[in-house]
Design a protein around this motif. Structure first.
Motif, PDB file in Angstrom:
ATOM      1  N   ALA A  26       0.839  -1.206   0.000  1.00  0.00           N
ATOM      2  CA  ALA A  26       0.000   0.000   0.000  1.00  0.00           C
ATOM      3  C   ALA A  26       0.869   1.249   0.000  1.00  0.00           C
ATOM      4  O   ALA A  26       0.616   2.196  -0.747  1.00  0.00           O
ATOM      5  N   VAL A  27       1.914   1.254   0.816  1.00  0.00           N
ATOM      6  CA  VAL A  27       2.824   2.402   0.868  1.00  0.00           C
ATOM      7  C   VAL A  27       3.545   2.548  -0.472  1.00  0.00           C
ATOM      8  O   VAL A  27       3.707   3.662  -0.974  1.00  0.00           O
ATOM      9  N   SER A  28       3.937   1.452  -1.066  1.00  0.00           N
ATOM     10  CA  SER A  28       4.643   1.494  -2.345  1.00  0.00           C
ATOM     11  C   SER A  28       3.789   2.087  -3.460  1.00  0.00           C
ATOM     12  O   SER A  28       4.321   2.649  -4.415  1.00  0.00           O
ATOM     13  N   ARG A  29       2.489   2.010  -3.327  1.00  0.00           N
ATOM     14  CA  ARG A  29       1.586   2.547  -4.359  1.00  0.00           C
ATOM     15  C   ARG A  29       1.399   4.056  -4.266  1.00  0.00           C
ATOM     16  O   ARG A  29       0.854   4.664  -5.183  1.00  0.00           O
ATOM     17  N   TRP A  30       1.807   4.664  -3.147  1.00  0.00           N
ATOM     18  CA  TRP A  30       1.669   6.112  -3.025  1.00  0.00           C
ATOM     19  C   TRP A  30       2.511   6.797  -4.092  1.00  0.00           C
ATOM     20  O   TRP A  30       3.599   6.332  -4.431  1.00  0.00           O
ATOM     21  N   PRO A  31       2.050   7.947  -4.597  1.00  0.00           N
ATOM     22  CA  PRO A  31       2.896   8.691  -5.543  1.00  0.00           C
ATOM     23  C   PRO A  31       4.142   9.206  -4.830  1.00  0.00           C
ATOM     24  O   PRO A  31       4.113   9.470  -3.618  1.00  0.00           O
ATOM     25  N   ASN A  32       5.232   9.327  -5.563  1.00  0.00           N
ATOM     26  CA  ASN A  32       6.492   9.763  -4.951  1.00  0.00           C
ATOM     27  C   ASN A  32       6.428  11.188  -4.415  1.00  0.00           C
ATOM     28  O   ASN A  32       7.120  11.526  -3.473  1.00  0.00           O
ATOM     29  N   ASP A  33       5.595  12.016  -5.026  1.00  0.00           N
ATOM     30  CA  ASP A  33       5.541  13.420  -4.626  1.00  0.00           C
ATOM     31  C   ASP A  33       4.385  13.737  -3.687  1.00  0.00           C
ATOM     32  O   ASP A  33       4.110  14.897  -3.407  1.00  0.00           O
ATOM     33  N   GLY A  34       3.714  12.706  -3.181  1.00  0.00           N
ATOM     34  CA  GLY A  34       2.592  12.980  -2.298  1.00  0.00           C
ATOM     35  C   GLY A  34       2.271  11.810  -1.395  1.00  0.00           C
ATOM     36  O   GLY A  34       2.697  10.684  -1.627  1.00  0.00           O
ATOM     37  N   VAL A  35       1.512  12.111  -0.356  1.00  0.00           N
ATOM     38  CA  VAL A  35       1.087  11.095   0.599  1.00  0.00           C
ATOM     39  C   VAL A  35      -0.407  11.310   0.807  1.00  0.00           C
ATOM     40  O   VAL A  35      -0.856  12.458   0.930  1.00  0.00           O
ATOM     41  N   PRO A  36      -1.192  10.248   0.834  1.00  0.00           N
ATOM     42  CA  PRO A  36      -2.623  10.427   1.055  1.00  0.00           C
ATOM     43  C   PRO A  36      -2.897  11.219   2.341  1.00  0.00           C
ATOM     44  O   PRO A  36      -2.255  10.973   3.379  1.00  0.00           O
TER      45      PRO A  36
END
Length: 69
Positions: A26-36
């Motif tokens: 799930a963490v790996s799917r986050w965009p590199n320039d943002g966090v939910p």
């Protein structure tokens, strides 16, 4: 705060995922320039020191992030 900064502070993707009680995938799917936004909120609750300046004050960036939650 970017995903990379959070991963560094946590000591790796696995540790960050454990803090949030989610999978490392799930963490790996986050965009590199943002966090939910919900995850930032959880991290502020669980690791407030990550969002403080050395003087112990909350940073302006963390306040701006909180406004978007």
């Amino acid at each position: 705060m970017t995903k990379s900064e959070l991963v560094d502070r946590a000591g790796g993707v696995r540790r960050l995922a454990a803090i949030l009680r989610v999978s490392s995938q799930a963490v790996s799917r986050w965009p590199n320039d943002g966090v939910p936004p919900l995850r930032l909120y959880q991290l502020r609750e669980r690791r407030p020191e990550w969002f403080e300046e050395p003087s112990g004050h909350v940073t302006a960036t963390s306040l701006q992030d909180a406004e978007h939650c």
